[in-house]
Design a protein around this motif. Sequence first.
Motif, PDB file in Angstrom:
ATOM      1  N   GLU A 294    -122.629 -15.763  49.837  1.00 26.82           N
ATOM      2  CA  GLU A 294    -123.544 -15.047  50.722  1.00 26.82           C
ATOM      3  C   GLU A 294    -122.922 -13.763  51.275  1.00 26.82           C
ATOM      4  O   GLU A 294    -123.616 -12.762  51.437  1.00 26.82           O
ATOM      5  CB  GLU A 294    -124.031 -15.972  51.826  1.00 26.82           C
ATOM      6  CG  GLU A 294    -124.971 -17.033  51.255  1.00 26.82           C
ATOM      7  CD  GLU A 294    -125.481 -18.042  52.262  1.00 26.82           C
ATOM      8  OE1 GLU A 294    -125.105 -17.974  53.456  1.00 26.82           O
ATOM      9  OE2 GLU A 294    -126.265 -18.928  51.838  1.00 26.82           O
ATOM     10  N   GLU A 295    -121.616 -13.763  51.517  1.00 27.57           N
ATOM     11  CA  GLU A 295    -120.971 -12.529  51.974  1.00 27.57           C
ATOM     12  C   GLU A 295    -120.931 -11.496  50.854  1.00 27.57           C
ATOM     13  O   GLU A 295    -121.093 -10.299  51.097  1.00 27.57           O
ATOM     14  CB  GLU A 295    -119.564 -12.816  52.490  1.00 27.57           C
ATOM     15  CG  GLU A 295    -118.842 -11.593  53.017  1.00 27.57           C
ATOM     16  CD  GLU A 295    -119.520 -10.915  54.211  1.00 27.57           C
ATOM     17  OE1 GLU A 295    -119.236  -9.716  54.438  1.00 27.57           O
ATOM     18  OE2 GLU A 295    -120.334 -11.559  54.909  1.00 27.57           O
TER      19      GLU A 295
ATOM     20  N   ILE B 247    -114.058 -15.560  56.770  1.00 29.87           N
ATOM     21  CA  ILE B 247    -114.306 -14.790  55.554  1.00 29.87           C
ATOM     22  C   ILE B 247    -113.945 -13.357  55.895  1.00 29.87           C
ATOM     23  O   ILE B 247    -114.472 -12.782  56.848  1.00 29.87           O
ATOM     24  CB  ILE B 247    -115.785 -14.883  55.115  1.00 29.87           C
ATOM     25  CG1 ILE B 247    -116.224 -16.343  54.950  1.00 29.87           C
ATOM     26  CG2 ILE B 247    -116.005 -14.074  53.831  1.00 29.87           C
ATOM     27  CD1 ILE B 247    -115.483 -17.128  53.903  1.00 29.87           C
TER      28      ILE B 247
END
Length: 147
Positions: free
Chosen positions: A100-101, A3
Amino acid sequence: MIIRKGTKEDLPRALELIRELAIYEKAPDEVTNTLEMMENDGFGEHPIFGFIVAEEAGTIHGMSMYYWRYSTWKGKRIYLEDLIVTEAKRGSGIGKLLFEETIAIGKAAGATGMMWQVLDWNEPAINFYKKYQANIEDGWLNCNLNF
């Protein structure tokens, strides 16, 4: 799966993912955005959006595109414009990593929360968001003007 922050070079793939999402949402003709617009709006003098991508072996399989908004009730908020995972990789955990990032980006910037929309018929997405105890509100209608 990596990511990472999206780059200008990632924009062609980002636009492909946006078009894939539009097909999924039954609105393929609604995408009028262009690479030129995205380059200017994301990497020009005054960028108005950011994005992160999920990449594996040099191929981008998903992305989260976001921008900042201000709520008179809540203060600074991150707005999740799109969370997209290509169809072949849905259910593999990529959406969770991107979501979540995006939350982490908002928290690191001092945002008080994150906002987004989901279509009322998109049960897989609604169920995904419910896992995070997301508030899915009734009663607000989307409004827009096209210029």
